[in-house]
Design an enzyme around this catalytic site. Structure first.
Site, short mmCIF file in Angstrom:
data_model
loop_
_atom_site.label_atom_id
_atom_site.label_comp_id
_atom_site.label_asym_id
_atom_site.label_seq_id
_atom_site.Cartn_x
_atom_site.Cartn_y
_atom_site.Cartn_z
N ARG A 240 0.86 -1.18 0.00
CA ARG A 240 0.00 0.00 0.00
C ARG A 240 0.90 1.24 0.00
O ARG A 240 1.97 1.24 0.62
CB ARG A 240 -0.89 0.05 1.25
CG ARG A 240 -2.12 -0.84 1.23
CD ARG A 240 -3.16 -0.37 0.23
NE ARG A 240 -4.38 -1.17 0.29
CZ ARG A 240 -4.62 -2.24 -0.48
NH1 ARG A 240 -3.74 -2.62 -1.36
NH2 ARG A 240 -5.77 -2.90 -0.37
N GLU A 269 -4.27 7.36 -4.34
CA GLU A 269 -4.58 6.89 -5.70
C GLU A 269 -5.94 7.42 -6.15
O GLU A 269 -6.84 7.53 -5.33
CB GLU A 269 -4.64 5.35 -5.72
CG GLU A 269 -3.32 4.71 -5.38
CD GLU A 269 -3.43 3.19 -5.21
OE1 GLU A 269 -4.51 2.62 -5.50
OE2 GLU A 269 -2.45 2.59 -4.79
N HIS A 287 -1.93 0.09 -9.72
CA HIS A 287 -2.57 -0.82 -8.76
C HIS A 287 -3.24 -2.01 -9.48
O HIS A 287 -4.46 -2.19 -9.41
CB HIS A 287 -3.61 -0.07 -7.91
CG HIS A 287 -3.94 -0.79 -6.61
ND1 HIS A 287 -4.22 -0.15 -5.44
CD2 HIS A 287 -4.04 -2.11 -6.33
CE1 HIS A 287 -4.48 -1.04 -4.50
NE2 HIS A 287 -4.37 -2.24 -5.02
C1 8YV Z 1 -7.38 -5.31 -5.23
C2 8YV Z 1 -5.66 -5.10 -3.38
O1 8YV Z 1 -7.48 -5.30 -6.59
O2 8YV Z 1 -6.96 -6.85 -2.50
C3 8YV Z 1 -6.27 -5.89 -2.28
O3 8YV Z 1 -6.03 -5.52 -1.11
O4 8YV Z 1 -4.86 -4.28 -3.13
C4 8YV Z 1 -5.96 -5.21 -4.84
O5 8YV Z 1 -5.16 -6.20 -5.39
C5 8YV Z 1 -8.25 -4.22 -4.69
O6 8YV Z 1 -8.03 -3.93 -3.37
C6 8YV Z 1 -9.70 -4.54 -4.93
O7 8YV Z 1 -10.55 -3.87 -4.05
#
Ligand code: 8YV
Length: 321
Positions: A240, A269, A287
């Site tokens: 993150r 983001e 992302h």
């Molecule tokens: C997702 C992600 O695509 O799952 C997670 O925590 O960071 C990503 O890979 C995204 O969060 C979908 O809501």
């Protein structure tokens, strides 16, 4: 009315996932796939028992406090849950689930791509081709760092970190890691454990971040910690943006303290710090860590398994709160 439970789905999900939702629930889809405002989430949740958000919906304490009483659960389409105030959900008796495990391979693949792309200056090379500025081949042009045999430092040796380690061993990398607790020898598979970041960082020619965003990990990679990395180290982030202090990372990329960074996640983001775009030694992705057809289907089905359990009055597999 169908008599089926109402489920609010905040973003467009894969077709197979939406088909199952339409079959089993009175699903409210987001056909235009716009990011809902807090007010829209509250309004569209009226009468819903479950919300399926993505990380793009910020379910803060304030938003959770305003959700209608009908909402029993938030079943996130994500493994990370830093977009949800878990304490606020707990206080309101709202269950929260996530989608662990199913995105491990896809995310580790993107970490490898970022590591290689950053090390081999992929952005600069790609740009030369696309802008027709590739003047000539040169024996000393476009030199990057070889990662074969180098030391990979992993912060957060959970499921994704372990797969990243396994893939990196295929490049003969020596694996070092920091984790809240040491793994069993079987899971370590020869990786060298450090019980503090201060021990790990000087051993990391490449540093890859795989820890969740929590108050404890906020800006974990700051100026002082970057200073502990070997000169010319490479930073990779698929965790993150909040784990990184942008000012510190950008200044280290500018000064050459770090040779490159591969980033798939950012603070704020999609309105990322614009200075990243100006740096030639960054390899940047929007992302897409889990963005494979297989993984996005699996995430949706995992979220729906949790919804099914909750609606049936059973314990959902991935309950966090
Ligand atoms: C997702 C992600 O695509 O799952 C997670 O925590 O960071 C990503 O890979 C995204 O969060 C979908 O809501």
């Amino acid at each position: 009315m169908s008599g089926k439970a109402v489920v609010l789905v905040t973003r467009k999900l894969p077709d197979a996932v939406e088909l199952r939702l339409a079959r089993d629930y009175d699903a409210r889809f987001n056909v235009a796939d716009t990011v809902y405002s807090s007010d829209e989430i509250v309004r569209l949740s009226e009468g819903a028992e479950v919300i399926i958000p993505c990380h793009t919906e910020k379910l803060t304490a304030e938003v959770i406090g305003r959700l209608p009483d009908t909402v029993r659960a938030i079943c996130s389409f994500s493994v990370g849950v830093d977009h949800i105030d878990l304490d606020a959900a707990r206080q309101r008796g709202i269950l929260v689930t996530n989608t662990p495990e199913v995105l491990n391979d896809a995310t580790a693949e993107i970490s490898m791509l970022l590591m290689l792309g950053a090390a081999r200056r992929a952005y600069e090379g790609e740009r030369q081709i696309r802008t027709d500025t590739w003047a000539d081949w040169g024996a000393v042009a476009q030199l990057g760092s070889q990662i074969t045999g180098k030391r990979l430092g992993i912060i957060g040796m959970g499921r994704v970190g372990q797969i990243m380690a396994r893939r990196a061993r295929g490049f003969d990398m020596e694996i070092h890691y920091y984790n809240r607790s040491r793994l069993s020898p079987e899971l370590e598979a020869g990786a060298i454990y450090h019980d503090s970041l201060e021990q790990l960082l000087p051993q990391s020619d490449v540093l890859s971040l795989h820890c969740p965003a929590t108050p404890e990990s906020h800006h974990l990679l700051n100026l002082n910690r970057i200073a502990l990395l070997p000169d010319g180290a490479i930073v990779v982030n698929t965790a993150r943006g909040a784990v990184v202090d942008d000012d510190a990372l950008i200044s280290a990329l500018r000064s050459g303290k770090l040779s490159a960074a591969g980033l798939d996640v950012f603070n704020n983001e999609p309105n990322i710090d614009p200075r990243y775009r100006e740096l030639k030694n960054t390899f940047l992705l929007p992302h897409i860590g889990s963005a494979t057809r297989e993984t996005r289907d699996a995430m949706g089905f995992r979220a729906l398994d949790n919804v099914d359990a909750i609606i049936a009055g059973d314990e959902p597999r991935d309950r966090l709160v």
